[in-house]
Scaffold this motif. Structure first.
Motif, PDB file in Angstrom:
ATOM      1  N   VAL A  90      39.801  17.679  96.320  1.00  0.00           N
ATOM      2  CA  VAL A  90      38.367  17.441  96.085  1.00  0.00           C
ATOM      3  C   VAL A  90      37.635  18.301  97.134  1.00  0.00           C
ATOM      4  O   VAL A  90      37.777  18.391  98.182  1.00  0.00           O
ATOM      5  N   ALA A  91      36.472  18.938  96.543  1.00  0.00           N
ATOM      6  CA  ALA A  91      35.524  19.465  97.398  1.00  0.00           C
ATOM      7  C   ALA A  91      34.325  18.947  96.772  1.00  0.00           C
ATOM      8  O   ALA A  91      33.859  18.917  95.674  1.00  0.00           O
ATOM      9  N   ARG A  92      33.355  18.319  97.603  1.00  0.00           N
ATOM     10  CA  ARG A  92      32.025  17.518  97.134  1.00  0.00           C
ATOM     11  C   ARG A  92      30.825  18.540  97.316  1.00  0.00           C
ATOM     12  O   ARG A  92      30.905  19.312  98.147  1.00  0.00           O
ATOM     13  N   MET A  93      30.010  18.361  96.360  1.00  0.00           N
ATOM     14  CA  MET A  93      28.634  19.196  96.653  1.00  0.00           C
ATOM     15  C   MET A  93      27.929  18.490  97.806  1.00  0.00           C
ATOM     16  O   MET A  93      28.068  17.361  98.020  1.00  0.00           O
TER      17      MET A  93
ATOM     18  N   PRO B 189      35.489  26.035 100.023  1.00  0.00           N
ATOM     19  CA  PRO B 189      36.394  25.593 100.962  1.00  0.00           C
ATOM     20  C   PRO B 189      37.489  26.569 101.233  1.00  0.00           C
ATOM     21  O   PRO B 189      38.385  26.398 101.973  1.00  0.00           O
ATOM     22  N   GLY B 190      37.596  27.794 100.651  1.00  0.00           N
ATOM     23  CA  GLY B 190      38.531  28.847 100.832  1.00  0.00           C
ATOM     24  C   GLY B 190      39.719  28.857 100.129  1.00  0.00           C
ATOM     25  O   GLY B 190      40.573  29.538 100.294  1.00  0.00           O
ATOM     26  N   HIS B 191      39.686  27.942  98.881  1.00  0.00           N
ATOM     27  CA  HIS B 191      40.812  27.801  98.108  1.00  0.00           C
ATOM     28  C   HIS B 191      40.489  27.090  96.850  1.00  0.00           C
ATOM     29  O   HIS B 191      38.965  26.712  96.697  1.00  0.00           O
ATOM     30  N   PRO B 192      41.094  27.418  95.782  1.00  0.00           N
ATOM     31  CA  PRO B 192      40.974  26.623  94.406  1.00  0.00           C
ATOM     32  C   PRO B 192      40.750  25.079  94.726  1.00  0.00           C
ATOM     33  O   PRO B 192      41.232  24.598  95.495  1.00  0.00           O
TER      34      PRO B 192
ATOM     35  N   VAL C 218      36.992  27.114  90.869  1.00  0.00           N
ATOM     36  CA  VAL C 218      36.778  25.615  90.512  1.00  0.00           C
ATOM     37  C   VAL C 218      37.777  25.271  89.450  1.00  0.00           C
ATOM     38  O   VAL C 218      37.856  25.735  88.275  1.00  0.00           O
ATOM     39  N   LEU C 219      38.825  24.505  89.702  1.00  0.00           N
ATOM     40  CA  LEU C 219      39.959  24.189  88.557  1.00  0.00           C
ATOM     41  C   LEU C 219      39.273  23.084  87.654  1.00  0.00           C
ATOM     42  O   LEU C 219      39.564  23.204  86.697  1.00  0.00           O
ATOM     43  N   ALA C 220      38.527  22.161  88.266  1.00  0.00           N
ATOM     44  CA  ALA C 220      37.799  21.342  87.502  1.00  0.00           C
ATOM     45  C   ALA C 220      36.431  20.955  87.924  1.00  0.00           C
ATOM     46  O   ALA C 220      36.218  21.066  88.996  1.00  0.00           O
ATOM     47  N   LEU C 221      35.782  19.999  86.962  1.00  0.00           N
ATOM     48  CA  LEU C 221      34.261  19.744  87.536  1.00  0.00           C
ATOM     49  C   LEU C 221      34.356  18.135  87.098  1.00  0.00           C
ATOM     50  O   LEU C 221      34.706  17.901  85.985  1.00  0.00           O
ATOM     51  N   VAL C 222      33.919  17.276  88.073  1.00  0.00           N
ATOM     52  CA  VAL C 222      33.824  16.028  87.864  1.00  0.00           C
ATOM     53  C   VAL C 222      32.314  15.545  88.223  1.00  0.00           C
ATOM     54  O   VAL C 222      31.911  15.883  89.421  1.00  0.00           O
TER      55      VAL C 222
ATOM     56  N   LEU D 147      34.853   9.762  95.750  1.00  0.00           N
ATOM     57  CA  LEU D 147      35.912  10.534  96.172  1.00  0.00           C
ATOM     58  C   LEU D 147      35.530  11.528  97.642  1.00  0.00           C
ATOM     59  O   LEU D 147      34.432  11.777  97.549  1.00  0.00           O
ATOM     60  N   GLN D 148      36.480  11.566  98.309  1.00  0.00           N
ATOM     61  CA  GLN D 148      36.213  12.118  99.449  1.00  0.00           C
ATOM     62  C   GLN D 148      36.818  13.602  99.721  1.00  0.00           C
ATOM     63  O   GLN D 148      37.857  13.954  98.823  1.00  0.00           O
ATOM     64  N   ASP D 149      36.397  14.511 100.271  1.00  0.00           N
ATOM     65  CA  ASP D 149      36.815  15.736 100.557  1.00  0.00           C
ATOM     66  C   ASP D 149      38.211  15.707 100.734  1.00  0.00           C
ATOM     67  O   ASP D 149      38.787  14.938 101.579  1.00  0.00           O
ATOM     68  N   GLY D 150      39.014  16.654 100.020  1.00  0.00           N
ATOM     69  CA  GLY D 150      40.607  16.653 100.305  1.00  0.00           C
ATOM     70  C   GLY D 150      41.395  15.827  99.512  1.00  0.00           C
ATOM     71  O   GLY D 150      42.615  15.807  99.779  1.00  0.00           O
ATOM     72  N   ALA D 151      40.705  14.698  98.895  1.00  0.00           N
ATOM     73  CA  ALA D 151      41.478  14.064  97.853  1.00  0.00           C
ATOM     74  C   ALA D 151      42.337  14.723  96.987  1.00  0.00           C
ATOM     75  O   ALA D 151      41.657  15.644  96.325  1.00  0.00           O
ATOM     76  N   ASP D 152      43.599  14.315  96.542  1.00  0.00           N
ATOM     77  CA  ASP D 152      44.134  14.898  95.612  1.00  0.00           C
ATOM     78  C   ASP D 152      44.083  14.033  94.292  1.00  0.00           C
ATOM     79  O   ASP D 152      44.024  13.048  94.257  1.00  0.00           O
ATOM     80  N   VAL D 153      43.681  14.909  93.086  1.00  0.00           N
ATOM     81  CA  VAL D 153      43.240  14.436  91.879  1.00  0.00           C
ATOM     82  C   VAL D 153      43.780  14.993  90.755  1.00  0.00           C
ATOM     83  O   VAL D 153      44.500  16.305  90.738  1.00  0.00           O
ATOM     84  N   ILE D 154      44.076  14.139  89.564  1.00  0.00           N
ATOM     85  CA  ILE D 154      44.222  14.879  88.395  1.00  0.00           C
ATOM     86  C   ILE D 154      43.094  14.639  87.611  1.00  0.00           C
ATOM     87  O   ILE D 154      42.501  13.481  87.341  1.00  0.00           O
ATOM     88  N   VAL D 155      42.497  15.766  86.838  1.00  0.00           N
ATOM     89  CA  VAL D 155      41.252  15.644  85.931  1.00  0.00           C
ATOM     90  C   VAL D 155      41.742  15.712  84.614  1.00  0.00           C
ATOM     91  O   VAL D 155      42.402  16.822  84.378  1.00  0.00           O
ATOM     92  N   ASP D 156      41.546  14.949  83.814  1.00  0.00           N
ATOM     93  CA  ASP D 156      42.102  14.999  82.441  1.00  0.00           C
ATOM     94  C   ASP D 156      40.973  14.872  81.391  1.00  0.00           C
ATOM     95  O   ASP D 156      40.574  13.542  81.056  1.00  0.00           O
TER      96      ASP D 156
END
Length: 555
Positions: free
Chosen positions: A17-20, A146-149, A170-174, A205-214
């Motif tokens: 996660v990277a937050r706006m 953040p310098g990475h996807p 941007v791998l996904a948008l939430v 959700l916090q920056d750096g959290a690992d997630v699956i977006v389905d």
């Protein structure tokens, strides 16, 4: 932790996660120390900078995003807004406070008007943020780097930010807010981004959290297990292989053809639609020719655009919707008036009937383009509610040289009298976005009632079935051109309800094509029956998913 929202498309993504960034705070309400002239000059320069930046972003983005950003730029240049800002500065306000108050008043006005204009309220907020950031000399709150996807998490996205998202990063948008027809959803779908909107819990959700977006299931899984990650990774690989597979015409597993068509907002998207295997166009929106014009475009100007469209699809069906405007999309050259509830006012065919010359010119231009090309042109009227409106439009279209004239079914009235309407019209195309809105009495542009704007609701599906049955009885085609057609499983249900073609954003074509190929006609009708028998939208989707799993297991 499982977070639920509304999925856009059928994709899945795994990432961090990277937050706006949070928006700028409300500026302090204090008297200026710079003087009136200096503050006015600051405000004018900032408004001009933002307008120019939005126009530049629009030119770079193209497509529907360009129209949205150009509309925002017009807001920043609006003489009424500038006048309000100058007035407030004259009363002693700083440029920051004057811009904030002026745009806040503009926002309240649009919200009060409802419908399409209410949707622009979020755009006003974005313009306010951009102008105040420019005044302060700080970066506009926007998409992080953040310098990475990464998986982008935001309360909502402005059109300017959404239009410039890089799918490589941007791998996904939430999004915590928004519905399936919000600007965020529309642009995410256009770009092929995995997205879940209307998920307020995602804001925890916090920056750096690992997630699956389905997106297929409208879920976000926080800190997924190894098994969940493996399943998601396998699905990602399957979808990548699907995208590379040779394009085939849309069809059910038993060979029943279901043409898969593209929704287009201008001729800019033609190449992408063809590349993704669109078999034609199920909805060509003509508003791009009209929305920023002080007078209706000439027959010749329209003919050039329509000819370009039709020439790209020789021998294929192209469905063009005549101008869908009115009180909620006011145009200077239309006979419109202020209305307390524009969504229920003089719009669509009602507005065109009141300004018939605009309609005559458009139909003339379409007929001339048709004569000069080899596509199979079909023309339809928006927001039809009665047989009388149907008869009026089809008679005028045929008088002016249109060979195939149909209607959009977006109101419960049209759906419930589809047998009579289709006895007059050549075809019907169901706009599920508005049909859901009017069936559920829930503005499709308001996130606060997004849970009611779901085309899976049995009441909406029942109306679709009414139109499908009427079409089958009369031998008339019934297409779907709302966003519902882009939902892979719902697409199968819609075919089971009688839809004969499906039209969607080009990015959704591959997923829907693959989904249809998994089910026969009897399966589609079986899925439709279980969805209709459910109590609500969530229950209908769950019942259809369970039935689909049972069908696959039986095989």
């Amino acid at each position: 932790m499982l977070i639920r929202g509304t999925g856009i498309g059928g994709g899945v993504a795994v990432g961090t996660v990277a937050r706006m960034a949070d928006p700028l705070p409300e500026p302090e309400d204090r008297r200026s120390t710079l003087g009136v002239d200096a503050e006015i000059d600051r405000a004018n320069q900032a408004l001009a900078r933002v307008a120019a930046d939005l126009e530049e972003r629009g030119d770079a983005a193209g497509g529907p995003a360009k129209q949205i950003l150009e509309a925002q730029a017009l807001m920043a240049k609006d003489p009424t807004l500038v006048g309000q800002v100058v007035e407030r500065i004259g009363e002693g306000a700083t440029a920051e406070r004057a811009v904030f108050e002026g745009l806040a008043g503009y926002r309240e006005l649009l919200v009060g008007l409802g419908g399409y204009l209410a949707e622009r309220a979020a755009d006003v907020d974005d313009v306010s943020q951009r102008v105040r950031a420019s005044l302060a000399g700080v970066p506009t709150p926007g998409v992080p780097d953040p310098g990475h996807p990464f998986v982008l998490v935001a309360r909502d996205l402005s059109p300017a930010d959404a239009a410039t998202l890089d799918p490589e990063q941007v791998l996904a948008l939430v999004a915590g807010e928004g519905g399936p027809t919000s600007h965020t959803a529309i642009i995410a779908r256009e770009k092929g981004l995995v997205a879940v909107v209307g998920a307020p819990e995602a804001l925890t959700l916090q920056d750096g959290a690992d997630v699956i977006v389905d997106a297929a299931h409208g879920t976000v899984t926080l800190e997924p297990t190894a098994d969940e990650l493996a399943a998601a990774t396998a699905r990602i690989a399957e979808r990548a292989a699907l995208a590379e597979a040779p394009v085939q015409p849309g069809a059910l597993a038993d060979g029943t053809p279901v043409p898969l068509l593209a929704n287009l907002g201008s001729t800019d998207g033609l190449d992408d639609a063809l590349r993704r295997g669109a078999e034609g166009v199920g909805l060509f929106r003509t508003e791009f020719l009209f929305l920023e014009a002080d007078e209706a475009p000439s027959v010749q100007a329209q003919q050039e655009q329509y000819t370009r469209l039709l020439a790209a699809f020789p021998g294929r069906n192209v469905v063009v919707r005549v101008l869908d405007a009115g009180a909620d999309k006011p145009l200077a050259f239309l006979d419109t008036q202020d209305e307390p509830n524009p969504a229920l006012g003089l719009r669509g065919i009602r507005s065109l009937r009141a300004s018939e010359q605009v309609l005559r010119d458009q139909l003339t231009a379409l007929a001339r383009a048709d004569a000069a090309t080899d596509a199979v042109l079909e023309v339809m009227a928006p927001m039809v509610a009665t047989v009388d409106e149907t008869r009026y439009f089809t008679a005028l279209a045929r008088e002016l040289g249109i060979r195939t004239a149909g209607v959009m079914v977006e109101t419960p009235a049209a759906a419930l009298t589809a047998d009579r309407i289709l006895s007059v019209a050549d075809f019907a195309s169901i706009g599920t976005n508005d049909l859901a809105q009017y069936t559920m009495a829930a503005d499709r542009l308001l996130g606060s009632v997004a849970h009611l704007q779901d085309p899976w609701h049995p009441a909406v599906l029942r109306l679709v079935g009414e139109v499908g049955a009427a079409g089958a009885a009369l031998g008339k085609p019934v297409g779907i051109c709302g966003e519902a057609a882009a939902d892979p499983l719902l697409a199968v249900v819609l075919v089971g309800l009688g839809a004969t073609s499906l039209s969607m954003s080009p990015s959704a074509l591959a997923d829907v094509r693959a989904s249809l190929a998994e089910f026969g006609r009897a399966d589609a009708e079986r899925l439709a029956r279980v969805a209709l028998a459910a109590e609500g939208a969530d229950e209908a989707r769950a019942a259809a998913e369970a039935e689909a799993a049972a069908i696959h297991t039986a095989e």
